[in-house]
Scaffold this motif. Sequence first.
Motif, mmCIF file in Angstrom:
data_model
loop_
_atom_site.group_PDB
_atom_site.id
_atom_site.type_symbol
_atom_site.label_atom_id
_atom_site.label_comp_id
_atom_site.label_asym_id
_atom_site.label_seq_id
_atom_site.Cartn_x
_atom_site.Cartn_y
_atom_site.Cartn_z
ATOM 1 N N GLY A 100 -55.249 -24.728 -19.794
ATOM 2 C CA GLY A 100 -54.380 -25.956 -19.238
ATOM 3 C C GLY A 100 -53.028 -25.668 -18.792
ATOM 4 O O GLY A 100 -52.402 -26.435 -18.837
ATOM 5 N N VAL A 101 -52.718 -24.230 -18.864
ATOM 6 C CA VAL A 101 -51.257 -23.803 -18.420
ATOM 7 C C VAL A 101 -51.084 -24.066 -17.021
ATOM 8 O O VAL A 101 -51.941 -23.964 -16.229
ATOM 9 N N ARG A 102 -49.741 -24.626 -16.909
ATOM 10 C CA ARG A 102 -49.504 -24.743 -15.231
ATOM 11 C C ARG A 102 -49.651 -23.661 -14.514
ATOM 12 O O ARG A 102 -48.855 -22.651 -15.101
ATOM 13 N N GLY A 103 -50.154 -23.788 -13.347
ATOM 14 C CA GLY A 103 -50.092 -22.437 -12.384
ATOM 15 C C GLY A 103 -48.870 -21.392 -12.353
ATOM 16 O O GLY A 103 -49.068 -20.363 -12.487
ATOM 17 N N LEU A 104 -47.803 -22.258 -12.024
ATOM 18 C CA LEU A 104 -46.676 -21.406 -12.030
ATOM 19 C C LEU A 104 -46.266 -20.731 -13.340
ATOM 20 O O LEU A 104 -45.685 -19.407 -13.230
ATOM 21 N N TYR A 105 -46.331 -21.253 -14.396
ATOM 22 C CA TYR A 105 -46.013 -20.820 -15.623
ATOM 23 C C TYR A 105 -46.681 -19.626 -16.087
ATOM 24 O O TYR A 105 -46.483 -18.548 -16.740
ATOM 25 N N ALA A 106 -48.133 -19.850 -15.743
ATOM 26 C CA ALA A 106 -49.240 -18.789 -15.864
ATOM 27 C C ALA A 106 -48.894 -17.566 -15.005
ATOM 28 O O ALA A 106 -48.939 -16.413 -15.409
#
Length: 130
Positions: A100-106
């Motif tokens: 569930g990590v936000r795409g940009l952060y991942a």
Amino acid sequence: MAKKFLNRETISYLICGGLTTVLGVVAFELFGFLGTVMANTAATVIAVIFAFIVNKVFVFRSRRWEMGFLVAELLKFSGARLITFLGETALLKVLIDWVGVRGLYAKIFTAGLVIVGNYLFSKWLVFRKL
């Protein structure tokens, strides 16, 4: 150790790798509507083309431009990038879709791992001095 690591090659790789990463992250965000895997694929294709050119010219200063040699370098470079791309895509899938990590952060997190892997492949496999 720090002096040996911080030489022209590694500094220029970090700069070019940083630019490649920014380009990849921006492209990933722009293509986000396609889904995680397709967005990462599009971003990687764009970043690999850019990275090959800047790594060949500025980082590793590979001066041979004969067609056969150039194709061999490009195939090794692309193959190495395919390996890190597959690992990155799998990790992105886990981080975004399962954790569930936000795409940009991942993408930013995985990009750091990819930079290290790509440097090692480029130095030891693709642009090694013969």
